[in-house]
Design a protein around this motif. Structure first.
Motif, PDB file in Angstrom:
ATOM      1  N   PHE A 155     -19.261   6.206  -6.476  1.00 42.97           N
ATOM      2  CA  PHE A 155     -20.648   6.296  -6.950  1.00 42.97           C
ATOM      3  C   PHE A 155     -20.740   7.049  -8.274  1.00 42.97           C
ATOM      4  CE2 PHE A 155     -24.751   8.736  -6.712  1.00 42.97           C
ATOM      5  CZ  PHE A 155     -25.577   7.682  -7.058  1.00 42.97           C
ATOM      6  N   ASP A 156     -20.055   8.174  -8.370  1.00 42.64           N
ATOM      7  CA  ASP A 156     -20.118   8.964  -9.601  1.00 42.64           C
ATOM      8  C   ASP A 156     -19.548   8.208 -10.793  1.00 42.64           C
ATOM      9  OD1 ASP A 156     -21.342  11.013  -8.264  1.00 42.64           O
ATOM     10  OD2 ASP A 156     -19.515  12.188  -7.979  1.00 42.64           O
ATOM     11  N   LEU A 157     -18.482   7.466 -10.558  1.00 41.73           N
ATOM     12  CA  LEU A 157     -17.913   6.676 -11.651  1.00 41.73           C
ATOM     13  C   LEU A 157     -18.909   5.628 -12.137  1.00 41.73           C
ATOM     14  CD1 LEU A 157     -14.269   6.105 -10.342  1.00 41.73           C
ATOM     15  CD2 LEU A 157     -14.962   7.497 -12.303  1.00 41.73           C
ATOM     16  N   GLY A 202      -9.056  -2.503  -6.547  1.00 43.13           N
ATOM     17  CA  GLY A 202     -10.276  -2.584  -5.748  1.00 43.13           C
ATOM     18  C   GLY A 202     -10.460  -1.349  -4.885  1.00 43.13           C
ATOM     19  N   TYR A 203     -11.680  -0.934  -4.748  1.00 48.95           N
ATOM     20  CA  TYR A 203     -12.016   0.286  -4.014  1.00 48.95           C
ATOM     21  C   TYR A 203     -11.394   0.329  -2.624  1.00 48.95           C
ATOM     22  CZ  TYR A 203     -15.011   3.619  -1.476  1.00 48.95           C
ATOM     23  OH  TYR A 203     -15.480   4.643  -0.695  1.00 48.95           O
ATOM     24  N   ALA A 204     -11.577  -0.730  -1.874  1.00 51.51           N
ATOM     25  CA  ALA A 204     -11.130  -0.739  -0.474  1.00 51.51           C
ATOM     26  C   ALA A 204      -9.611  -0.670  -0.354  1.00 51.51           C
ATOM     27  CB  ALA A 204     -11.658  -1.972   0.253  1.00 51.51           C
ATOM     28  N   ALA A 205      -8.930  -1.163  -1.371  1.00 55.67           N
ATOM     29  CA  ALA A 205      -7.474  -1.217  -1.289  1.00 55.67           C
ATOM     30  C   ALA A 205      -6.807   0.061  -1.796  1.00 55.67           C
ATOM     31  CB  ALA A 205      -6.953  -2.421  -2.073  1.00 55.67           C
ATOM     32  N   VAL A 206      -7.596   0.957  -2.352  1.00 46.83           N
ATOM     33  CA  VAL A 206      -7.028   2.201  -2.908  1.00 46.83           C
ATOM     34  C   VAL A 206      -7.205   3.342  -1.913  1.00 46.83           C
ATOM     35  CG1 VAL A 206      -7.264   3.927  -4.724  1.00 46.83           C
ATOM     36  CG2 VAL A 206      -7.426   1.490  -5.289  1.00 46.83           C
ATOM     37  N   PHE A 215     -15.581  -3.247 -14.990  1.00 49.69           N
ATOM     38  CA  PHE A 215     -15.080  -4.041 -13.874  1.00 49.69           C
ATOM     39  C   PHE A 215     -15.556  -3.452 -12.546  1.00 49.69           C
ATOM     40  CE2 PHE A 215     -11.492  -5.921 -11.371  1.00 49.69           C
ATOM     41  CZ  PHE A 215     -11.746  -7.241 -11.708  1.00 49.69           C
ATOM     42  N   ILE A 216     -15.410  -2.155 -12.421  1.00 52.39           N
ATOM     43  CA  ILE A 216     -15.846  -1.494 -11.193  1.00 52.39           C
ATOM     44  C   ILE A 216     -17.346  -1.652 -10.986  1.00 52.39           C
ATOM     45  CG2 ILE A 216     -16.163   0.765 -10.131  1.00 52.39           C
ATOM     46  CD1 ILE A 216     -13.484   1.581 -11.380  1.00 52.39           C
ATOM     47  N   ALA A 217     -18.103  -1.431 -12.052  1.00 55.73           N
ATOM     48  CA  ALA A 217     -19.560  -1.470 -11.919  1.00 55.73           C
ATOM     49  C   ALA A 217     -20.056  -2.844 -11.484  1.00 55.73           C
ATOM     50  CB  ALA A 217     -20.221  -1.062 -13.227  1.00 55.73           C
ATOM     51  N   TYR A 218     -19.287  -3.891 -11.796  1.00 49.97           N
ATOM     52  CA  TYR A 218     -19.717  -5.230 -11.423  1.00 49.97           C
ATOM     53  C   TYR A 218     -19.100  -5.710 -10.114  1.00 49.97           C
ATOM     54  CZ  TYR A 218     -22.290  -6.105 -15.691  1.00 49.97           C
ATOM     55  OH  TYR A 218     -23.218  -6.048 -16.692  1.00 49.97           O
ATOM     56  N   MET A 219     -17.954  -5.164  -9.762  1.00 52.18           N
ATOM     57  CA  MET A 219     -17.228  -5.701  -8.613  1.00 52.18           C
ATOM     58  C   MET A 219     -17.391  -4.892  -7.347  1.00 52.18           C
ATOM     59  SD  MET A 219     -15.350  -8.404  -9.702  1.00 52.18           S
ATOM     60  CE  MET A 219     -13.716  -8.501  -8.988  1.00 52.18           C
ATOM     61  N   GLU A 220     -17.708  -3.646  -7.473  1.00 51.48           N
ATOM     62  CA  GLU A 220     -17.666  -2.784  -6.286  1.00 51.48           C
ATOM     63  C   GLU A 220     -19.033  -2.432  -5.731  1.00 51.48           C
ATOM     64  OE1 GLU A 220     -15.005  -2.580  -4.873  1.00 51.48           O
ATOM     65  OE2 GLU A 220     -13.403  -2.728  -6.354  1.00 51.48           O
ATOM     66  N   LEU A 221     -20.028  -3.190  -6.138  1.00 55.46           N
ATOM     67  CA  LEU A 221     -21.381  -2.908  -5.664  1.00 55.46           C
ATOM     68  C   LEU A 221     -21.474  -2.916  -4.140  1.00 55.46           C
ATOM     69  CD1 LEU A 221     -23.428  -4.944  -8.267  1.00 55.46           C
ATOM     70  CD2 LEU A 221     -23.499  -2.473  -7.903  1.00 55.46           C
ATOM     71  N   ARG A 222     -20.741  -3.831  -3.530  1.00 61.64           N
ATOM     72  CA  ARG A 222     -20.884  -3.960  -2.076  1.00 61.64           C
ATOM     73  C   ARG A 222     -20.198  -2.837  -1.318  1.00 61.64           C
ATOM     74  NH1 ARG A 222     -17.147  -9.257  -1.563  1.00 61.64           N
ATOM     75  NH2 ARG A 222     -15.344  -8.409  -2.581  1.00 61.64           N
ATOM     76  N   ASN A 223     -19.433  -2.034  -2.017  1.00 64.89           N
ATOM     77  CA  ASN A 223     -18.790  -0.904  -1.360  1.00 64.89           C
ATOM     78  C   ASN A 223     -19.601   0.380  -1.484  1.00 64.89           C
ATOM     79  OD1 ASN A 223     -16.315  -1.972  -0.187  1.00 64.89           O
ATOM     80  ND2 ASN A 223     -15.737  -2.439  -2.289  1.00 64.89           N
TER      81      ASN A 223
END
Lengths: 193, 193
Positions: free
Chosen positions: B60-62, B28-32, B104-112
């Motif tokens: 964002f770029d990813l 997850g973005y926040a945990a990395v 996975f990222i595109a669907y899970m990290e929208l709020r970040n």
DNA sequence: GTCTATACGATGATAGAC
DNA sequence: GTCTATCATCGTATAGAC
């Protein structure tokens, strides 16, 4: 029965859980600090540790109680498989709509669980899937459903239904009942002979 | 054409992106942390900032390049709506299977995402949904599909298909082709008259 | 382009006073 | 039960040497 001033064990506990639920759903477990939870409740950080041994337990308890409540309320249904399936669709959509925060957490924060806690949560989720799979299998046994693999169909249906809470808004074009009606039809068509 | 020792602009850049992709998907973005990305690449933290202005831009770029690639490859399809829909189902399942991390990222990290970046990503996602909705609408126009609301059906189908990557494992009981076959059937049945 | 060193604030969790 | 104070660690990002 006077209580010590500043002592609010029975009221603060639920408030801590509610604050954590709201914040985890909004920003994600990893992005939420214990300080922000305390601020939401209106206490200082240290006080939180009267109600949870740590942040991880807070997440785990929220997920577990959500899934246990879900399992308790999702009955097997009555009648033929088609009726039971329609009932399951409506139940799932409504229940998930009424508890968006808990649902969101239960689906998004799995990777933030410790290995041990993850196993428990996965077990509960699996039991919920089994409820639906049993309905699908009953329909196949009745000769009314045509399903190559009931496990796949189970997951497909649950993914489809759970998706509703990612886009449905009370203020939108459609009522929840409109949505329920269309999903019942799509799901029944998808599996019916 | 000798290159300065220690200079690897063309190779390190992609490696930074690949490491971020892998780690964001896993934890997850926040945990990395930027430190962990640097460690994965094999450089020091400071070096990362030659390739991205900050962590947010990396995310964002990813997401953006994933969705742009998705849109580029997802053609409108040919023939009748039923064929085009079957093609879309197979394409979506295969494409998402081949890029599980990005999906996975595109669907899970929208709020970040920052508000501004979120709007861009939402626009791209919306364009992808439009591809499917157009197929469904064509089927309705042909009189072959019976759909009360094509927007709902679009979201239902996409949620169902995307769910595959949450449980499908190469080592499992079924091949990806088995899965594709069953999903094509379920989706077509769900919308067909 | 990469390194080391560092600024500076935030983090989860604990100790001890009240 | 709650507070304040504190610990040790980690977070992103930057500066300047090589």
């Amino acid at each position: 029965m006077a209580r010590t001033a500043g002592s609010h064990s029975d009221v603060t506990g639920p408030r801590v859980r509610a604050a954590a639920l709201r914040l985890f759903a909004k920003s994600g477990y990893a992005a939420v600090s214990m300080r922000s939870i305390a601020a939401e409740v209106g206490v200082q950080v240290g006080a939180l540790y009267n109600y949870t041994p740590d942040k991880q337990s807070l997440l785990f308890d929220l997920m577990r109680s959500h899934l246990e409540d879900l399992l308790e309320r999702a009955g097997p249904g009555e009648g033929e498989a088609a009726e039971r399936l329609a009932g399951f669709v409506s139940f799932h959509i409504r229940y998930h709509h009424d508890r968006q925060d808990a649902v969101f957490i239960a689906y998004m924060e799995l990777r933030n669980l410790s290995e041990e806690n993850f196993q428990v949560i996965e077990g509960l989720r699996r039991r919920y899937e089994d409820l639906l799979e049993e309905i699908l299998a009953a329909g196949v046994a009745e000769g009314r459903f045509d399903i190559a693999d009931t496990r796949i169909a189970t997951r497909a249906v649950i993914a489809m239904l759970t998706g509703v809470s990612t886009w449905f808004r009370e203020s939108g074009r459609l009522t929840l009942e409109d949505v329920e009606t269309q999903y019942r039809k799509m799901v029944l068509n998808a599996v019916r002979v």
